[in-house]
Design an enzyme around this catalytic site. Structure first.
Site, mmCIF file in Angstrom:
data_model
loop_
_atom_site.group_PDB
_atom_site.id
_atom_site.type_symbol
_atom_site.label_atom_id
_atom_site.label_comp_id
_atom_site.label_asym_id
_atom_site.label_seq_id
_atom_site.Cartn_x
_atom_site.Cartn_y
_atom_site.Cartn_z
ATOM 1 N N GLU A 88 0.394 5.119 0.588
ATOM 2 C CA GLU A 88 -0.565 6.134 1.047
ATOM 3 C C GLU A 88 -0.182 7.530 0.553
ATOM 4 O O GLU A 88 0.905 7.743 -0.004
ATOM 5 C CB GLU A 88 -0.666 6.087 2.578
ATOM 6 C CG GLU A 88 -1.206 4.744 3.037
ATOM 7 C CD GLU A 88 -1.567 4.690 4.510
ATOM 8 O OE1 GLU A 88 -1.141 5.575 5.283
ATOM 9 O OE2 GLU A 88 -2.282 3.735 4.878
ATOM 10 N N GLU B 265 -2.752 -4.767 -3.203
ATOM 11 C CA GLU B 265 -3.180 -5.699 -4.254
ATOM 12 C C GLU B 265 -3.190 -5.016 -5.615
ATOM 13 O O GLU B 265 -2.744 -5.563 -6.624
ATOM 14 C CB GLU B 265 -4.595 -6.230 -3.969
ATOM 15 C CG GLU B 265 -4.741 -6.960 -2.654
ATOM 16 C CD GLU B 265 -5.143 -6.044 -1.500
ATOM 17 O OE1 GLU B 265 -4.571 -4.947 -1.368
ATOM 18 O OE2 GLU B 265 -6.027 -6.432 -0.720
ATOM 19 N N CYS C 74 -10.270 -3.552 -4.835
ATOM 20 C CA CYS C 74 -9.257 -4.532 -5.248
ATOM 21 C C CYS C 74 -9.912 -5.795 -5.800
ATOM 22 O O CYS C 74 -9.427 -6.382 -6.765
ATOM 23 C CB CYS C 74 -8.322 -4.851 -4.086
ATOM 24 S SG CYS C 74 -7.228 -3.460 -3.700
ATOM 25 N N CYS D 125 -10.118 -5.246 -0.185
ATOM 26 C CA CYS D 125 -11.254 -4.311 -0.224
ATOM 27 C C CYS D 125 -12.032 -4.524 -1.526
ATOM 28 O O CYS D 125 -11.593 -5.218 -2.442
ATOM 29 C CB CYS D 125 -10.763 -2.871 -0.107
ATOM 30 S SG CYS D 125 -10.065 -2.192 -1.625
ATOM 31 N N CYS E 248 -3.914 0.575 -2.789
ATOM 32 C CA CYS E 248 -3.788 -0.651 -1.991
ATOM 33 C C CYS E 248 -2.677 -1.557 -2.538
ATOM 34 O O CYS E 248 -2.318 -1.485 -3.718
ATOM 35 C CB CYS E 248 -5.084 -1.448 -2.042
ATOM 36 S SG CYS E 248 -6.466 -0.721 -1.175
ATOM 37 N N ASN F 103 0.857 -1.190 0.000
ATOM 38 C CA ASN F 103 0.000 0.000 0.000
ATOM 39 C C ASN F 103 0.889 1.234 0.000
ATOM 40 O O ASN F 103 1.922 1.278 0.684
ATOM 41 C CB ASN F 103 -1.016 0.006 1.152
ATOM 42 C CG ASN F 103 -0.427 -0.218 2.526
ATOM 43 O OD1 ASN F 103 0.598 -0.860 2.689
ATOM 44 N ND2 ASN F 103 -1.093 0.310 3.536
HETATM 45 N N1 THU Z 1 -5.373 -1.463 2.159
HETATM 46 C C1 THU Z 1 -4.765 -2.308 1.272
HETATM 47 O O1 THU Z 1 -3.583 -2.149 0.941
HETATM 48 N N2 THU Z 1 -5.502 -3.318 0.758
HETATM 49 C C2 THU Z 1 -6.815 -3.553 1.018
HETATM 50 O O2 THU Z 1 -7.430 -4.423 0.415
HETATM 51 C C3 THU Z 1 -7.474 -2.770 2.076
HETATM 52 C C4 THU Z 1 -6.746 -1.584 2.580
HETATM 53 C C5 THU Z 1 -4.586 -0.341 2.707
HETATM 54 C C6 THU Z 1 -5.013 1.015 2.203
HETATM 55 C C7 THU Z 1 -4.546 1.927 3.315
HETATM 56 O O3 THU Z 1 -3.204 2.296 3.077
HETATM 57 C C8 THU Z 1 -4.587 1.050 4.563
HETATM 58 O O4 THU Z 1 -4.717 -0.281 4.114
HETATM 59 C C9 THU Z 1 -5.734 1.372 5.502
HETATM 60 O O5 THU Z 1 -6.936 1.383 4.832
#
Ligand code: THU
Length: 148
Positions: A51, A62, A101, A98, A60, A49
């Site tokens: 940010e 994935e 993804c 999520c 994210c 991820n």
């Molecule tokens: N996140 C992911 O990398 N993958 C997911 O499927 C769900 C959320 C990350 C996004 C963000 O940086 C952190 O988790 C909190 O939401």
């Protein structure tokens, strides 16, 4: 690369996701996620991820893995492993992908695509994409309209 993954392949993919997780950029949530996507070419594409101060610009793990693979010319995939949790700690639970993804997975993968959520190399749960995204939108009808 075809069919169900062996136990050894699952462990390796989970290990790659856990390892990638250490490279996540998550200064806002401190929730770090790593993903390892297995291409039908046998290559593993990792993602984390990433940010952003403008939270909506976050990507994210994935999707990072999928976009890396597609940019590399790979569009066919067998499985993805995902590991996530509080920064600097072992995953406390299973990091389920999520909705966004899951939709990106559906763009390139069929219902049999395997999604492995890993707390460790030996503590994994495996789902098919069909289980995680039933009756998904795969763009079939859209393509029909576009070709009219
Ligand atoms: N996140 C992911 O990398 N993958 C997911 O499927 C769900 C959320 C990350 C996004 C963000 O940086 C952190 O988790 C909190 O939401």
């Amino acid at each position: 690369m075809s069919g169900a993954l062996s136990e050894e392949q699952k462990r390796e993919l989970a290990g790659a996701a856990l390892d990638a997780r250490g490279r996540a950029y998550a200064p806002y949530s401190h929730y770090t996620v790593g993903a390892a996507l297995l291409g039908r070419n046998g290559k593993v594409y990792t993602g984390v991820n990433v940010e952003n101060a403008s939270y909506g610009a976050t990507n994210c793990a994935e999707r990072t893995a999928f976009f890396r693979a597609v940019a590399d010319g790979q569009r066919e995939f067998a499985a993805i492993a995902i590991a996530g949790g509080e920064e600097g700690q072992e995953p406390a639970g299973y990091a389920y992908p999520c909705g966004l993804c899951r939709q990106v997975m559906r763009e390139f993968c069929g219902e049999g695509f395997q999604v492995i959520v890993a707390r460790s190399e030996s503590d994994c749960r495996v789902f098919s994409l069909g289980e995680l995204l039933p009756h998904g939108f795969d763009g079939g009808e859209l393509r029909d309209i576009c070709q009219e």
